[in-house]
Each structure stands twice: as C-alpha cells, then as structure tokens.
Design an enzyme around this catalytic site. Structure first.
Site, PDB file in Angstrom:
ATOM      1  N   SER A 239      52.499  32.486  21.281  1.00 20.38           N
ATOM      2  CA  SER A 239      52.040  32.055  19.963  1.00 20.38           C
ATOM      3  C   SER A 239      50.746  31.255  19.913  1.00 20.38           C
ATOM      4  CB  SER A 239      53.133  31.277  19.252  1.00 20.38           C
ATOM      5  OG  SER A 239      54.041  32.194  18.701  1.00 20.38           O
TER       6      SER A 239
ATOM      7  N   SER B  82      52.858  33.142  16.498  1.00 21.95           N
ATOM      8  CA  SER B  82      53.196  32.472  15.262  1.00 21.95           C
ATOM      9  C   SER B  82      52.181  31.403  14.847  1.00 21.95           C
ATOM     10  CB  SER B  82      54.574  31.827  15.401  1.00 21.95           C
ATOM     11  OG  SER B  82      54.555  30.827  16.402  1.00 21.95           O
TER      12      SER B  82
ATOM     13  N   LYS C 178      49.888  22.665  13.640  1.00 25.44           N
ATOM     14  CA  LYS C 178      50.878  23.659  13.202  1.00 25.44           C
ATOM     15  C   LYS C 178      52.026  22.914  12.523  1.00 25.44           C
ATOM     16  CE  LYS C 178      53.380  27.558  15.444  1.00 25.44           C
ATOM     17  NZ  LYS C 178      53.616  28.227  16.746  1.00 25.44           N
TER      18      LYS C 178
HETATM   19  N1  GLN Z   1      56.002  36.421  19.005  1.00 24.11           N
HETATM   20  C1  GLN Z   1      56.941  35.798  19.877  1.00 24.11           C
HETATM   21  C2  GLN Z   1      58.269  35.654  19.182  1.00 24.11           C
HETATM   22  O1  GLN Z   1      58.387  36.063  18.086  1.00 24.11           O
HETATM   23  C3  GLN Z   1      56.444  34.496  20.346  1.00 24.11           C
HETATM   24  C4  GLN Z   1      56.533  33.423  19.340  1.00 24.11           C
HETATM   25  C5  GLN Z   1      56.105  32.101  19.853  1.00 24.11           C
HETATM   26  O2  GLN Z   1      55.479  32.003  20.908  1.00 24.11           O
HETATM   27  N2  GLN Z   1      56.465  31.066  19.121  1.00 24.11           N
HETATM   28  O3  GLN Z   1      59.209  35.156  19.715  1.00 24.11           O
END
Ligand code: GLN
Length: 478
Positions: free
Chosen positions: A179, A155, A80
């Site tokens: 994520s 994400s 990532k």
């Molecule tokens: N979707 C969640 C957020 O927007 C989790 C994102 C993540 O785990 N980086 O915060």
C-alpha cells in the site's frame, strides 16, 4: 493569496530555509492549503486540519525567538487516515469509525511533530487499508493525478496522489501488502516500506498486525531517508518495534558507487502478466546498472508464486481478528435502532463495515475455523516460512533484489471494483516483502500514455542503510 512556494523541493532545503528565516512555516502551510483547495477534485483527503496554520505560526515564533526546531522544521505533510491524530477525526475511511476522534496520537505522528513537521490533512484510503485503488473508501475514491479517470492505486492512494499533486511536501502511510509502493508506482512518486517493526505501529489502526509497516511517500529518495530517520526506532508501546541504527538513515555525502553491487532480478516477476513496456524498462535498467559495473543476474524465488495466495489467507485471518473490536460499543458507529446488546453488535457491524471488510472477515474466520485451519491457515504459514528461507538464501548471494512494483500502470476507475481477484492480483509483486518483513522501495521508472510506473528495490531486514543510498543512486541513474 498564498505565496507561490514549490512544495516539491527537497525537504532538507525547505526545512533549512524555514530554520534560517528565508521562508516561514506559515507560508509553506498556506501554500499547501491553497493547493489542496485548487486540486480538491482529486479527492485525496478526508479532512483538512483546522489547526495547521496555527501550529505553523507557533513554529515561526519559536524560530524568531532563536530556537532550533528539528530536521522537518515547518514542513507541511499529510497522514493517511488510519493514523490516530489529535485535532482531526480518524476514520480509516470506514463508516464504522466516521464519528471517531482519537484520544492520543500515533508514535509516528508524535515523532514528526517533534521534528517540526505540521500535519495539514488526513488522506483517503481503501477502508482499513483493504484494497489497491482507494475505491474501497466508504467516502468515495481518489483520482490519479496523471489522469483523473484512473485510480491512484491503494490503499495509500490519497497519500500518494497528494504528493504527486504537490498538496504537501510528503505524506505517510501504511503498507501491509504494497500500500505504500503500488500507489507510489501509479502516481510517479517514491514509496518506502521499511523493515517490519522499524517504525512502531502504536496508534495506527491495525490491518494485518504481522504485516503492517509504516513509511513515507515522497518526491525523491533523499526525502524518504530523512522522514524515515525521524520516525524510525523502538517504542515500548509496540513490543514488535526494533531499534534504529546508530548513525540514522539520512543519506550521507559520501560518493556512492554502483560498481560491484550484486543485484538479483526476480525471475517470477518477469513472466506473463507483466506489461511489455515495463518489461522493456526493466531490461534497460539492468543494462544501465551493468554499464556502471554492477553485477546483475536473474534469480528465481519459486515460493514467490505462492505468495499472493498465502497473503490472502493470512491477512484476512489477522483482519478478522483486528476488526473484532468494532462492536458498536467501544468506538465509532453504534446502530441507533438496536434494542439490545446482541443487536448493537450485529447492526453496527452490518451497517458500519463496507463490502470488502466483510469479505475479509468472512475469509479470515473461515480459514481460522477448526475444520479448515490445517488446510488453509497452517499451509499458508508454511509458505511464509519457505519464502523467508528463499529470500534469506538469495540475500546470501545478492545485496539487493530488483523488479517492477506492479505488473501494469494504473487502471481505470471502476475497471476492477467488482472483481476482487483482479484487484488482489495488483499486489502480486509487493506482498512478498511484507510476508518476509524486508524493506522495499518503489521509485519512478517510466510512463505509458502519461501513466507512471515504478521500479521496486529490496534489501535484507534492517538494511535500509544500504537500500536507501542504492535507491538514490538508481534514481540518479534513471
Ligand atoms: N492491496 C493489498 C490488500 O488489499 C495491500 C493493502 C495494504 O498494503 N494495506 O490487502
């Protein structure tokens, strides 16, 4: 023409074949690069490494010279783009870091490299990890491998889609509120969020520092166990990191029995909003587990209902602090038209950050401000404490907790992008594990109109050694 190699085969088999000379790392990396090209329309990656093939050849030469490489010998993987890496840019999918090249590598990357893995590309994400669809990437969304009109989740959407597409043998990502697990659920792969601290965060761009966990996305549980075994363990450069277990995390050959395992099904995840087909699959899974002698009961964790609200106070608070370092001076983008220091700060941040980062900075500074701290931040912290206590109590009676990973399969690109609350609701089943710091894994459970969805399994802190064999058994059962 790259030789046809199946990059979805078990990591241990591929590494063994590279080590014994049956396959070469160069062949694997060439196959990965070819697949990346062939499927580039899915926009899973932001940059392809220009040194991957060279690194693969170095590994092949070392093997030819009789050297034993490591458990991931010659295996291509994707990171990532919030991991600091040597030969590529690290952008976190934000314009503010677009020109940034890291001066050192993340601990996880160092460890993967030492085990023989070769990083082929940097995966797309919601900028800084803020989102559940990759649509918040400043460089455009990734697409779901099952249907390119749908989101891959987020994400770590690029990382999950890349594995589902067979662009590399595995990927790594971060999980602050889901994520790793939610995109794995949407793309039909395995996503493991380890115990908080088990994989050091040093060299990973911070989102919510008391939540961020690093883990693998793979084609099967055994692969996740192998990658975790490589990246887990304390590093002095991250004071919150913890020791690995002595025997490691790789699955053993010892026969595992589901009989007698005590499993709680989280009641709060089965209510309104859960897709009826997913609910049915969960019921079937429970029946299957019982038929194998597992003891399965529905269990209530009342504070879970408050988890999402607490998460979206505490995480923006930490985000607002972590994003303060992007000031147009120290790294990345600096507004060229700024005429003084004050303008450098203001314009670089105004032009460099996307809408979601700004939203979180605003929410975060608001809940931390002296007038509102008690009303929001402090109360959210008490919810976190209560949640920890409830999970502790439940883990006194159960070995594992089970539920869906997300309430629905993937949604269409564009469907929620203008509605932050609808987007935040995707995380309703994943944020608790981060608030509590426990390990949690998503494994493929089923499909609705070809769109995959996952099953989520959780265990107490530091109990990956129980969770992984259990998840592996459930994966076999399904
Ligand atoms: N979707 C969640 C957020 O927007 C989790 C994102 C993540 O785990 N980086 O915060």
């Amino acid at each position: 023409m790259a030789k046809a190699v199946d990059l979805k085969r078990p990591l241990a088999d591929l590494a063994a074949e590279v080590q014994t000379g049956k396959l070469t790392s160069a062949e694997l990396v060439e196959a990965s690069l070819a697949r990346l090209k062939e499927t580039e329309n899915y926009h899973t990656v932001l940059e392809i490494s220009s040194t991957a093939l060279q690194q693969a050849k170095v590994i092949d030469n070392r093997i030819a010279a009789g050297e034993t490489i490591g458990p991931l010998a010659g295996i291509p993987y994707i990171a990532k783009d919030n991991f600091l890496t040597a030969d590529t840019h690290t952008t976190a999918a934000s314009h503010i870091l677009e020109p940034f090249k890291a001066p050192y590598q993340a601990v996880a990357i160092e460890r993967l490299e030492a085990a023989g893995a070769v990083m082929v590309a940097k995966a797309n994400l919601d900028a800084f990890g803020h989102g559940a669809s990759t649509e918040n990437s400043d460089f455009g969304a990734s697409k779901n491998p099952a249907d390119p009109e749908y989101v891959p989740g987020g994400s770590s959407g690029g990382s999950a889609a890349a594995v589902a597409l067979g662009q590399a043998c595995f990927s790594i990502g971060t999980d602050t509120g889901g994520s790793l697990r939610q995109p794995s659920s949407y793309c039909g792969v395995v996503g493991l969020k380890p115990t908080y601290g088990l994989v050091p965060r040093y060299g990973v761009i911070a989102m919510g520092s008391s939540f961020d966990s690093i883990g693998p996305i793979t084609n099967r549980v055994a692969d996740a166990a192998l990658v975790l075994d490589v990246i887990a363990g304390r590093d002095d450069r991250d004071a919150t990191s913890i020791e690995r277990v002595h025997d490691g995390y790789r699955l053993s050959d010892i026969e595992y029995t589901l009989s007698g395992q005590k499993i709680g099904v989280i009641k709060e995840y089965l209510g309104d909003g859960l897709d009826s087909s997913i609910k049915k699959s969960i019921d079937q899974t429970v029946a299957l587990l019982k038929s194998k002698g597992a003891v399965v009961e529905v269990v209530s964790l009342p504070a879970v209902k408050l988890a999402l609200a607490a998460y979206y106070i505490l995480v923006p608070a930490e985000v607002s602090s972590n994003l303060a370092r992007y000031d147009g001076v120290k790294y990345g983008y600096s507004a060229p038209e700024a005429e003084n220091l004050e303008e450098t700060y203001r314009l670089s941040r105004e032009e460099g950050f996307g809408a979601e980062a700004k939203r979180r900075i605003l929410i975060g500074t608001y809940v931390l401000s002296s007038g509102y701290y008690d009303a929001y931040y402090k109360r959210a912290q008490s919810v976190r404490t209560k949640l920890i206590a409830e999970f502790d109590a439940v883990f006194g009676k159960f070995d594992f907790l089970l539920g869906p990973t997300a309430p629905t399969p993937a949604f269409k690109l564009g469907a929620k992008v203008n509605d932050p609350i609808a987007m935040y609701l995707n995380d309703i089943m994943t944020v608790s594990a981060n608030l509590v710091g426990i390990p949690s894994i998503s494994i493929p459970l089923g499909e609705i109109n070809k769109l995959p969805y996952g099953l989520q399994l959780m265990a107490p802190q530091r109990r990956e050694t129980d969770l992984l064999p259990f998840a592996n058994a459930v994966e076999e059962l399904l």
